[in-house]
Design an enzyme around this catalytic site. Structure first.
Site, PDB file in Angstrom:
ATOM      1  N   LYS A 191     -20.745   8.695   4.163  1.00 36.28           N
ATOM      2  CA  LYS A 191     -21.957   8.205   4.827  1.00 36.28           C
ATOM      3  C   LYS A 191     -22.083   8.785   6.240  1.00 36.28           C
ATOM      4  CE  LYS A 191     -22.401   7.109   1.400  1.00 36.28           C
ATOM      5  NZ  LYS A 191     -21.694   7.003   0.125  1.00 36.28           N
TER       6      LYS A 191
ATOM      7  N   HIS B 237     -44.398  -8.545   8.684  1.00 32.74           N
ATOM      8  CA  HIS B 237     -45.263  -7.365   8.644  1.00 32.74           C
ATOM      9  C   HIS B 237     -45.213  -6.671  10.003  1.00 32.74           C
ATOM     10  CE1 HIS B 237     -48.658  -4.818   7.716  1.00 32.74           C
ATOM     11  NE2 HIS B 237     -49.163  -5.135   8.918  1.00 32.74           N
TER      12      HIS B 237
ATOM     13  N   GLY C 141     -22.139  14.038  -6.646  1.00 31.70           N
ATOM     14  CA  GLY C 141     -22.870  15.304  -6.682  1.00 31.70           C
ATOM     15  C   GLY C 141     -24.152  15.221  -5.878  1.00 31.70           C
TER      16      GLY C 141
ATOM     17  N   GLU D 132       0.851  -1.194   0.000  1.00 28.81           N
ATOM     18  CA  GLU D 132       0.000   0.000   0.000  1.00 28.81           C
ATOM     19  C   GLU D 132       0.891   1.249   0.000  1.00 28.81           C
ATOM     20  OE1 GLU D 132      -3.322   0.920  -0.354  1.00 28.81           O
ATOM     21  OE2 GLU D 132      -2.352   2.875  -0.210  1.00 28.81           O
TER      22      GLU D 132
ATOM     23  N   MET E 193     -17.458   0.914 -10.688  1.00 31.04           N
ATOM     24  CA  MET E 193     -16.657   1.597  -9.667  1.00 31.04           C
ATOM     25  C   MET E 193     -17.397   1.716  -8.334  1.00 31.04           C
ATOM     26  SD  MET E 193     -14.837   4.317 -12.183  1.00 31.04           S
ATOM     27  CE  MET E 193     -13.296   4.687 -11.397  1.00 31.04           C
TER      28      MET E 193
ATOM     29  N   SER F  43     -23.938  15.556 -11.876  1.00 28.42           N
ATOM     30  CA  SER F  43     -25.060  15.148 -11.004  1.00 28.42           C
ATOM     31  C   SER F  43     -25.125  13.628 -10.919  1.00 28.42           C
ATOM     32  CB  SER F  43     -26.378  15.726 -11.524  1.00 28.42           C
ATOM     33  OG  SER F  43     -26.666  15.203 -12.813  1.00 28.42           O
TER      34      SER F  43
ATOM     35  N   THR G  69      -9.646   4.543  -1.033  1.00 25.68           N
ATOM     36  CA  THR G  69     -10.644   5.597  -1.219  1.00 25.68           C
ATOM     37  C   THR G  69     -11.853   5.387  -0.314  1.00 25.68           C
ATOM     38  OG1 THR G  69     -10.000   5.701  -3.539  1.00 25.68           O
ATOM     39  CG2 THR G  69     -12.088   6.741  -2.954  1.00 25.68           C
TER      40      THR G  69
HETATM   41  C1  LIG Z   1     -16.961  10.429  -2.125  1.00 24.74           C
HETATM   42  C2  LIG Z   1     -17.089   8.977  -2.507  1.00 24.74           C
HETATM   43  C3  LIG Z   1     -18.105   8.216  -1.966  1.00 24.74           C
HETATM   44  C4  LIG Z   1     -18.243   6.884  -2.320  1.00 24.74           C
HETATM   45  N1  LIG Z   1     -19.266   6.171  -1.777  1.00 24.74           N
HETATM   46  C5  LIG Z   1     -19.421   4.882  -2.116  1.00 24.74           C
HETATM   47  C6  LIG Z   1     -20.467   4.111  -1.541  1.00 24.74           C
HETATM   48  O1  LIG Z   1     -21.257   4.594  -0.734  1.00 24.74           O
HETATM   49  N2  LIG Z   1     -20.574   2.825  -1.888  1.00 24.74           N
HETATM   50  C7  LIG Z   1     -19.722   2.255  -2.797  1.00 24.74           C
HETATM   51  O2  LIG Z   1     -19.867   1.072  -3.088  1.00 24.74           O
HETATM   52  N3  LIG Z   1     -18.723   2.946  -3.349  1.00 24.74           N
HETATM   53  C8  LIG Z   1     -18.551   4.251  -3.031  1.00 24.74           C
HETATM   54  N4  LIG Z   1     -17.525   4.957  -3.580  1.00 24.74           N
HETATM   55  C9  LIG Z   1     -16.637   4.278  -4.537  1.00 24.74           C
HETATM   56  C10 LIG Z   1     -15.616   3.430  -3.791  1.00 24.74           C
HETATM   57  O3  LIG Z   1     -14.912   4.247  -2.867  1.00 24.74           O
HETATM   58  C11 LIG Z   1     -14.644   2.796  -4.769  1.00 24.74           C
HETATM   59  O4  LIG Z   1     -15.360   2.105  -5.755  1.00 24.74           O
HETATM   60  C12 LIG Z   1     -13.725   1.830  -4.050  1.00 24.74           C
HETATM   61  O5  LIG Z   1     -12.994   2.508  -3.068  1.00 24.74           O
HETATM   62  C13 LIG Z   1     -12.776   1.154  -5.037  1.00 24.74           C
HETATM   63  O6  LIG Z   1     -11.951   0.285  -4.329  1.00 24.74           O
HETATM   64  P1  LIG Z   1     -10.524  -0.175  -4.885  1.00 24.74           P
HETATM   65  O7  LIG Z   1     -10.024  -1.161  -3.903  1.00 24.74           O
HETATM   66  O8  LIG Z   1     -10.646  -0.552  -6.298  1.00 24.74           O
HETATM   67  O9  LIG Z   1      -9.630   1.137  -4.880  1.00 24.74           O
HETATM   68  P2  LIG Z   1      -9.244   2.185  -3.758  1.00 24.74           P
HETATM   69  O10 LIG Z   1     -10.201   2.149  -2.628  1.00 24.74           O
HETATM   70  O11 LIG Z   1      -9.066   3.468  -4.459  1.00 24.74           O
HETATM   71  O12 LIG Z   1      -7.861   1.657  -3.199  1.00 24.74           O
HETATM   72  C14 LIG Z   1      -6.716   1.596  -3.992  1.00 24.74           C
HETATM   73  C15 LIG Z   1      -5.492   1.687  -3.112  1.00 24.74           C
HETATM   74  O13 LIG Z   1      -4.340   1.419  -3.913  1.00 24.74           O
HETATM   75  C16 LIG Z   1      -3.277   2.252  -3.491  1.00 24.74           C
HETATM   76  N5  LIG Z   1      -2.337   2.361  -4.602  1.00 24.74           N
HETATM   77  C17 LIG Z   1      -2.519   2.939  -5.808  1.00 24.74           C
HETATM   78  N6  LIG Z   1      -1.421   2.772  -6.587  1.00 24.74           N
HETATM   79  C18 LIG Z   1      -0.527   2.089  -5.847  1.00 24.74           C
HETATM   80  C19 LIG Z   1       0.782   1.597  -6.103  1.00 24.74           C
HETATM   81  N7  LIG Z   1       1.402   1.769  -7.275  1.00 24.74           N
HETATM   82  N8  LIG Z   1       1.414   0.930  -5.107  1.00 24.74           N
HETATM   83  C20 LIG Z   1       0.817   0.720  -3.916  1.00 24.74           C
HETATM   84  N9  LIG Z   1      -0.432   1.155  -3.636  1.00 24.74           N
HETATM   85  C21 LIG Z   1      -1.099   1.813  -4.582  1.00 24.74           C
HETATM   86  C22 LIG Z   1      -3.980   3.566  -3.170  1.00 24.74           C
HETATM   87  O14 LIG Z   1      -3.182   4.323  -2.289  1.00 24.74           O
HETATM   88  C23 LIG Z   1      -5.268   3.074  -2.520  1.00 24.74           C
HETATM   89  O15 LIG Z   1      -5.133   2.965  -1.133  1.00 24.74           O
HETATM   90  C24 LIG Z   1     -17.339   6.294  -3.235  1.00 24.74           C
HETATM   91  C25 LIG Z   1     -16.292   7.052  -3.766  1.00 24.74           C
HETATM   92  C26 LIG Z   1     -16.166   8.370  -3.401  1.00 24.74           C
HETATM   93  C27 LIG Z   1     -15.028   9.169  -3.969  1.00 24.74           C
HETATM   94  N1  LIG Z   2     -23.204   5.668  -3.160  1.00 26.32           N
HETATM   95  C1  LIG Z   2     -22.269   5.214  -3.960  1.00 26.32           C
HETATM   96  O1  LIG Z   2     -22.197   4.038  -4.261  1.00 26.32           O
HETATM   97  C2  LIG Z   2     -21.250   6.158  -4.491  1.00 26.32           C
HETATM   98  C3  LIG Z   2     -21.130   7.435  -3.957  1.00 26.32           C
HETATM   99  C4  LIG Z   2     -20.169   8.272  -4.491  1.00 26.32           C
HETATM  100  C5  LIG Z   2     -19.351   7.827  -5.507  1.00 26.32           C
HETATM  101  N2  LIG Z   2     -19.498   6.594  -6.003  1.00 26.32           N
HETATM  102  C6  LIG Z   2     -18.647   6.125  -7.106  1.00 26.32           C
HETATM  103  O2  LIG Z   2     -17.700   7.101  -7.406  1.00 26.32           O
HETATM  104  C7  LIG Z   2     -17.629   7.301  -8.793  1.00 26.32           C
HETATM  105  C8  LIG Z   2     -17.527   8.755  -9.095  1.00 26.32           C
HETATM  106  O3  LIG Z   2     -18.738   9.446  -8.754  1.00 26.32           O
HETATM  107  P1  LIG Z   2     -19.149  10.735  -9.541  1.00 26.32           P
HETATM  108  O4  LIG Z   2     -20.440  11.230  -9.017  1.00 26.32           O
HETATM  109  O5  LIG Z   2     -17.989  11.663  -9.594  1.00 26.32           O
HETATM  110  O6  LIG Z   2     -19.293  10.194 -11.031  1.00 26.32           O
HETATM  111  P2  LIG Z   2     -20.569   9.709 -11.854  1.00 26.32           P
HETATM  112  O7  LIG Z   2     -20.031   9.033 -13.038  1.00 26.32           O
HETATM  113  O8  LIG Z   2     -21.558   9.027 -10.999  1.00 26.32           O
HETATM  114  O9  LIG Z   2     -21.258  11.088 -12.311  1.00 26.32           O
HETATM  115  C9  LIG Z   2     -20.563  12.065 -13.003  1.00 26.32           C
HETATM  116  C10 LIG Z   2     -21.554  13.025 -13.622  1.00 26.32           C
HETATM  117  O10 LIG Z   2     -20.833  14.124 -14.107  1.00 26.32           O
HETATM  118  C11 LIG Z   2     -21.266  14.440 -15.408  1.00 26.32           C
HETATM  119  N3  LIG Z   2     -20.131  15.081 -16.082  1.00 26.32           N
HETATM  120  C12 LIG Z   2     -18.966  14.515 -16.476  1.00 26.32           C
HETATM  121  N4  LIG Z   2     -18.142  15.436 -16.999  1.00 26.32           N
HETATM  122  C13 LIG Z   2     -18.782  16.627 -16.913  1.00 26.32           C
HETATM  123  C14 LIG Z   2     -18.434  17.957 -17.244  1.00 26.32           C
HETATM  124  N5  LIG Z   2     -17.249  18.266 -17.788  1.00 26.32           N
HETATM  125  N6  LIG Z   2     -19.325  18.949 -17.005  1.00 26.32           N
HETATM  126  C15 LIG Z   2     -20.535  18.648 -16.455  1.00 26.32           C
HETATM  127  N7  LIG Z   2     -20.920  17.413 -16.115  1.00 26.32           N
HETATM  128  C16 LIG Z   2     -20.050  16.401 -16.329  1.00 26.32           C
HETATM  129  C17 LIG Z   2     -21.675  13.109 -16.004  1.00 26.32           C
HETATM  130  O11 LIG Z   2     -22.588  13.271 -17.064  1.00 26.32           O
HETATM  131  C18 LIG Z   2     -22.314  12.437 -14.786  1.00 26.32           C
HETATM  132  O12 LIG Z   2     -23.676  12.738 -14.663  1.00 26.32           O
HETATM  133  C19 LIG Z   2     -18.844   6.695  -9.420  1.00 26.32           C
HETATM  134  O13 LIG Z   2     -18.425   5.844 -10.447  1.00 26.32           O
HETATM  135  C20 LIG Z   2     -19.506   5.921  -8.345  1.00 26.32           C
HETATM  136  O14 LIG Z   2     -19.543   4.571  -8.692  1.00 26.32           O
HETATM  137  C21 LIG Z   2     -20.445   5.748  -5.520  1.00 26.32           C
END
Ligand SMILES: Cc1cc2nc3c(=O)[nH]c(=O)nc-3n(C[C@H](O)[C@H](O)[C@H](O)COP(=O)(O)OP(=O)(O)OC[C@H]3O[C@@H](n4cnc5c(N)ncnc54)[C@H](O)[C@@H]3O)c2cc1C
Ligand SMILES: NC(=O)c1ccc[n+]([C@@H]2O[C@H](COP(=O)([O-])OP(=O)(O)OC[C@H]3O[C@@H](n4cnc5c(N)ncnc54)[C@H](O)[C@@H]3O)[C@@H](O)[C@H]2O)c1
Length: 582
Positions: free
Chosen positions: A130, A544, A269, A113, A414, A265, A120
């Site tokens: 959350k 229920h 967003g 790591e 994702m 959105s 993330t």
């Molecule tokens: C604001 C936000 C809210 C979200 N909410 C949700 C949600 O409610 N539910 C949901 O299902 N998903 C949610 N997601 C999406 C979710 O966080 C990601 O889909 C998930 O974290 C992906 O997991 P991952 O293991 O692929 O990558 P990551 O969680 O991004 O982990 C990758 C790790 O690899 C490490 N790494 C990268 N390159 C290297 C390298 N070369 N060497 C060593 N380590 C490295 C990074 O430091 C990182 O720790 C959300 C994302 C965001 C941004």
């Molecule tokens: N509850 C959850 O599971 C959760 C919460 C947050 C994030 N995520 C994950 O994180 C990832 C990223 O989330 P996100 O909301 O950034 O992406 P997203 O792909 O869900 O939405 C991005 C939005 O931005 C718009 N967009 C893209 N480029 C634009 C531009 N230049 N100008 C205006 N609009 C534009 C797209 O049309 C789309 O509606 C998602 O793939 C999602 O899977 C999941």
């Protein structure tokens, strides 16, 4: 030919000299595989099973020749070829899920790591967001006097401490990060710190820039890339982290701008609009597509617009992109956002707001992995190409032996739980048990108030499929309005919709918006994952009064013909009461 000595072990195996049974990667040639059954330490039944699995993995000849039911104790031979069975690059939820499953299967595992355990999701994603949604949701509820009064509750003035809400999120992230780390340590997973890169398919170098004391080189039979993603920021948008920022900064909740423009959105967003408006901010969405929330089923998006946007201090511009953003100074100078029509490419407006959040998707974090050394080229956006078994594909389109990629880095879906499910699938495949994850069975949820969730395809997609494949499409719908539990909570707004094949009862998609939609979706996603049809689950009983009766009603209102209504169905045989269609 492979030779194998198996000891049937009723109790603990009799043990030889060595103190530790290290099931280290022996990767001898298949023709010389020899699994020695003398055990150096006492193994409990779980360890024994792991040992057997390990042997089975080393030689498939053994797998077929030794009865799995017979409890064989096996120890890998000395002279391990690799340091580990599996090295995972990146320890987010994907890497963590894969590591847990691999250990369970008896593999020796290390994670590398480069930043923070949990990636993330734990540190900058699901978990802190959350926490913010939970706290701000309570505030919204308590501020809703009418809602409170309708249940006979009177609330005095409601106030909150921004720093306290922010601390809730950071503390939760840090607690969960600690839990994750401890769970790996307890299972004997080696946690190596540093940025990793490939030397070849089995060799990984890792280290931190400017730190000669950190890093090294390890070898493994199999490698998983689980490096996740980072916010994608379109060109022309300078991030200052203060007035123009991504979710990475927003989650710290360092200040509350009066008016914040959110570009995009999608999930991020929407969830942040929920947090910001509950905490008293105004929001303007800037969305490139012609409609708001373009990723959702159209009917659900329409209801989401009514419940999550109208009636809140939110407006939006669709069909436009932010082509130029000039950061401001809080309280002194506004942020300027130039809006350009997505189709005509003409500048159409300029907004002046207090802050601008960029939520336009995520970019894979695959730079610096030296993928060229294993013959891999990422796609245009940086995603690692994979087969349906999560095997990495080389630039010639062929599978790169022993290298897998899971989670956000492959861009298939994702979401945190998708990353972890892909990790489990990759481990199964490297163990020689072919596994293909059905991505259409993976649920997704947006944790707004109320929540939105779905699994499978949208109605638009289902209609397209029905036309192309020539099957009759069924669309069943129910409302939260008739659900006693929702009404008791005074939360009757919401709907559920199911798309299914009328001829076979196959479930193609389910969409829910309403109270606890994120929890309710699992009945549908499990049904899709296990290939259960409408007929299979129609007579299942739901307690229920519960919200799950929304799904019960939804499924019962679906009409499959033939063969579900045939008198041969098991439920009919059992004398089950026929449900009344909604
Ligand atoms: C604001 C936000 C809210 C979200 N909410 C949700 C949600 O409610 N539910 C949901 O299902 N998903 C949610 N997601 C999406 C979710 O966080 C990601 O889909 C998930 O974290 C992906 O997991 P991952 O293991 O692929 O990558 P990551 O969680 O991004 O982990 C990758 C790790 O690899 C490490 N790494 C990268 N390159 C290297 C390298 N070369 N060497 C060593 N380590 C490295 C990074 O430091 C990182 O720790 C959300 C994302 C965001 C941004
Ligand atoms: N509850 C959850 O599971 C959760 C919460 C947050 C994030 N995520 C994950 O994180 C990832 C990223 O989330 P996100 O909301 O950034 O992406 P997203 O792909 O869900 O939405 C991005 C939005 O931005 C718009 N967009 C893209 N480029 C634009 C531009 N230049 N100008 C205006 N609009 C534009 C797209 O049309 C789309 O509606 C998602 O793939 C999602 O899977 C999941």
């Amino acid at each position: 030919m492979a030779s194998f000595t198996a000891h049937s072990t009723k109790a603990q195996a009799s043990l030889a000299s060595s103190q530790q049974a290290k099931l280290v990667s022996a990767r001898p040639q298949r023709s010389t595989v020899r699994c020695n059954a003398s055990l150096p330490v006492s193994l409990d039944s779980r360890q024994l099973n792991q040992a057997v699995n390990r042997c089975i993995r080393v030689s498939r000849h053994v797998a077929t020749r030794s009865s799995r039911g017979q409890r064989c104790a096996v120890v890998a031979m000395a002279g391990a070829k690799y340091d580990y069975d599996l090295v995972i690059i990146g320890c987010g939820v994907g890497g963590h899920g894969a590591a847990l499953h691999a250990v369970e299967q008896g593999m020796k595992v290390a994670v590398i790591e480069g930043h923070d355990i949990g990636g993330t999701c734990v540190n900058r994603g699901c978990v802190p967001s959350k926490a913010l949604l939970a706290a701000s949701g309570r505030i919204r509820d308590m501020k809703n006097e009418m809602h409170m009064k309708s249940m006979g509750i009177q609330v005095g003035s409601v106030s909150f401490d921004r720093a306290g809400v922010a601390a809730h999120a950071t503390q939760l992230a840090s607690a969960i990060q600690g839990n994750l780390k401890r769970s790996l340590e307890a299972l004997g997973v080696d946690i190596l710190i540093g940025q990793a890169k490939f030397v070849d398919n089995h060799t990984i170098k890792y280290g931190l820039p400017g730190r000669v004391d950190v890093g090294g080189q390890v070898t493994a039979k199999d490698v998983i890339i689980a490096t996740g993603s980072v916010p994608f920021v379109p060109p022309g948008i300078p991030i200052d982290g203060k007035t123009v920022f991504t979710s990475d900064h927003a989650l710290k909740l360092e200040w509350l701008p009066n008016w914040v423009a959110i570009i995009g959105s999608g999930y991020i967003g929407l969830e942040f609009s929920d947090v910001y408006t509950a905490l008293g901010c105004e929001v303007t969405f800037i969305e490139a597509m012609d409609k708001i929330m373009p990723g959702f089923d159209t009917e659900i998006a329409r209801m989401a617009e009514r419940l999550l946007i109208k009636g809140r201090p939110i407006d939006y511009h669709t069909g436009v992109i932010a082509t130029k953003v000039t950061p401001g100074v809080p309280g002194v100078k506004p942020v300027e956002i130039e809006l350009t029509d997505f189709k005509t490419k003409k500048v159409v407006d300029t907004l002046e707001v207090d802050a601008c959040m960029v939520a336009t998707g995520r970019a894979p974090y695959t730079n610096g992995l030296n993928l060229g050394s294993i013959g891999v080229e990422t796609d245009r956006r940086g995603f690692v190409p994979v087969s349906e078994k999560m095997e990495v594909l080389g630039s010639d389109g062929k599978v790169v032996p022993n290298v897998y990629c899971i989670g956000d880095a492959n861009g298939k879906y994702m979401l945190a739980h998708a990353a972890s499910a892909q990790g489990i699938s990759a481990v199964e495949n490297m163990l020689g048990r072919p596994n293909v994850l059905n991505h259409l069975s993976i649920p997704a949820a947006c944790f707004t108030h109320p929540e939105v969730s779905f699994v499978g395809v949208t109605q638009e997609k289902a209609e397209e499929m029905a036309k192309e494949q020539g099957f009759p499409l069924g669309v069943a719908k129910t409302s939260f309005k008739a659900n006693s539990k929702a009404l008791a909570e005074k939360e009757g707004e919401g709907m559920a919709k199911m798309l299914y094949r009328k001829d076979t009862g196959e479930i193609l998609g389910v969409h829910i918006i309403g109270l606890h939609a994120a929890d309710l979706i699992h009945e549908a996603s499990n049904a899709i994952a296990t290939k259960q049809t409408v007929q299979d689950i129609k007579f299942a009983v739901h307690a229920h009064p519960t919200l799950s009766e929304v799904l019960d009603e939804l499924i019962k209102s679906a009409h499959v013909n033939p063969p579900s209504s045939s008198s041969n169905s098991s439920a009919a045989k059992a004398g089950a009461k026929q449900p009344v269609a909604a």
